[in-house]
Design an enzyme around this catalytic site. Sequence first.
Site, PDB file in Angstrom:
ATOM      1  N   CYS A  56      -2.799  -4.903  -8.022  1.00 59.76           N
ATOM      2  CA  CYS A  56      -2.365  -3.479  -7.738  1.00 59.76           C
ATOM      3  C   CYS A  56      -2.886  -2.800  -8.962  1.00 59.76           C
ATOM      4  O   CYS A  56      -2.958  -1.577  -8.972  1.00 59.76           O
ATOM      5  CB  CYS A  56      -0.657  -3.371  -7.432  1.00 59.76           C
ATOM      6  SG  CYS A  56       0.157  -4.362  -8.607  1.00 59.76           S
TER       7      CYS A  56
ATOM      8  N   SER B 158       0.885  -1.175  -0.046  1.00 53.30           N
ATOM      9  CA  SER B 158       0.065  -0.098  -0.124  1.00 53.30           C
ATOM     10  C   SER B 158       0.810   1.345   0.072  1.00 53.30           C
ATOM     11  O   SER B 158       1.985   1.219   0.471  1.00 53.30           O
ATOM     12  CB  SER B 158      -0.716  -0.014   1.178  1.00 53.30           C
ATOM     13  OG  SER B 158      -0.153   0.210   2.466  1.00 53.30           O
TER      14      SER B 158
ATOM     15  N   GLU C 102       6.783  -0.621  -5.223  1.00 54.03           N
ATOM     16  CA  GLU C 102       5.583  -0.740  -5.989  1.00 54.03           C
ATOM     17  C   GLU C 102       4.369  -0.537  -5.116  1.00 54.03           C
ATOM     18  O   GLU C 102       4.093  -1.228  -4.456  1.00 54.03           O
ATOM     19  CB  GLU C 102       5.833  -1.952  -6.789  1.00 54.03           C
ATOM     20  CG  GLU C 102       4.452  -1.999  -7.824  1.00 54.03           C
ATOM     21  CD  GLU C 102       4.033  -3.241  -8.366  1.00 54.03           C
ATOM     22  OE1 GLU C 102       3.213  -3.353  -9.492  1.00 54.03           O
ATOM     23  OE2 GLU C 102       4.709  -4.189  -7.919  1.00 54.03           O
ATOM     24  N   LEU C 103       3.680   0.543  -5.256  1.00 51.46           N
ATOM     25  CA  LEU C 103       2.737   0.776  -4.422  1.00 51.46           C
ATOM     26  C   LEU C 103       1.169   0.714  -5.031  1.00 51.46           C
ATOM     27  O   LEU C 103       0.943  -0.097  -6.183  1.00 51.46           O
ATOM     28  CB  LEU C 103       2.838   2.244  -3.733  1.00 51.46           C
ATOM     29  CG  LEU C 103       4.364   2.377  -3.181  1.00 51.46           C
ATOM     30  CD1 LEU C 103       4.138   3.867  -2.811  1.00 51.46           C
ATOM     31  CD2 LEU C 103       4.464   1.338  -2.013  1.00 51.46           C
TER      32      LEU C 103
END
Length: 428
Positions: free
Chosen positions: A281, A228, A247-248
Amino acid sequence: MLSMDFFLGGRWVSSKDKIEVLYPYTNEPVALVSKASVDDAKEAIEIAFEAKEEVAKLTAFERYEILSRTASLLKSRADDFARTLVLEVGKTIKEARTEVARAIQTLTFSAEEAKRINGEVFPIDAHPNGRGKFGFYYKEPAGIVVAITPFNFPLNLSLHKLAPAFAAGNPVILKPSERTPLTPLMLAELFLEAGLPSRALSVLPGDADLGKALTESDLVRVVSFTGSKKVGQMISRQVGIKRLVLELGSNSALIVHKDANLQKALKSAILGAYSIAGQVCISIQRLLIHEEIFDEFLNMLQSKVSELRLGDPMSESTDVGPVIALSERDRILSWIKEASSEGAKVLKGGHAEGCVISPTIITDVPETSPLMCEEAFAPLVVTIPYKDPDEAIRIVNSSSYGLQAGVFTNDLSLAWHFIKNLKCGGVL
């Protein structure tokens, strides 16, 4: 019930504190996993530091062989891994098999890259005093890598970090999600059997304090995190002078222009919005449809969503399984309720049975709603009409997220216009 220890730099360790792994479909426990502590994290760092020279001295061929053997072992045990993914994540058995197949490819690609880590020789005679001179560099392993992974792809996203790190000759400490530690621990067994030096890997299921002990250590050289935005921001403040790979989250958009192949766009919209119950994601959360085809495409979408089969993720016929936990189900339903109270219309779905949320289509959602502004991580899509490409670009770019976006158009110049102006890491 399955019982598993954690793996600490060459040995399996049991602890009194346990993590209960729940099957999202029934919310029943399927495993108890030993929980690692802050002291275990510190010991893992010390072991990795002692082992880094041993790992760095592995030849390119030896690293290639270890990764290739691991890929072969994973292929031979694909069914076991797929069933475990269903139990800990709740994804359908079809989706679990796809993840295993992708994980095998991740190992294979990394094995091949182990042979292609090259330096470069370059001339220096561009400088006035450079006659007869040249420079060169070669690449050395960075050192200890800390990898922190989310629940949704516990196998392949672990390997996104482990396999390249081993290909480059680095020891790794993996902290998997507390919700899904089973397949990462099973991976440790494969790597050991494939010949990885035992001290090159630790797999430590644990809480945020354990993660902080790992990311703040001065001995760690690289921190790689997938998860997140909130946690990514927290980690970025912890790491100090280290390499940081993040990598959010996202609330990715798909743009369907009026000249698009609607059947192809529909197929991608269904796949992108509802795979793994929307817990991806780059899941499609905002669906922008040109106003001239809005009603037509919306009708097509509703019809196709009605055909999706919900329920037991172990069933070969199931298309959409549960979200990861009851708490997430409650959050998602509350967001839908909040949007509805602000004038949004739920055209499909919007309810749940257990943790299985019916595939949802919503329209007329206010721009300030969490469904528009935040990451839903749910089997839902917000449909939005637009008048022209620049309006679509404005809507997509209004989000604070920007991981990925997709566009369907048959106009190449328009495609490039979207590519150049959408503020996203990737445009499909």
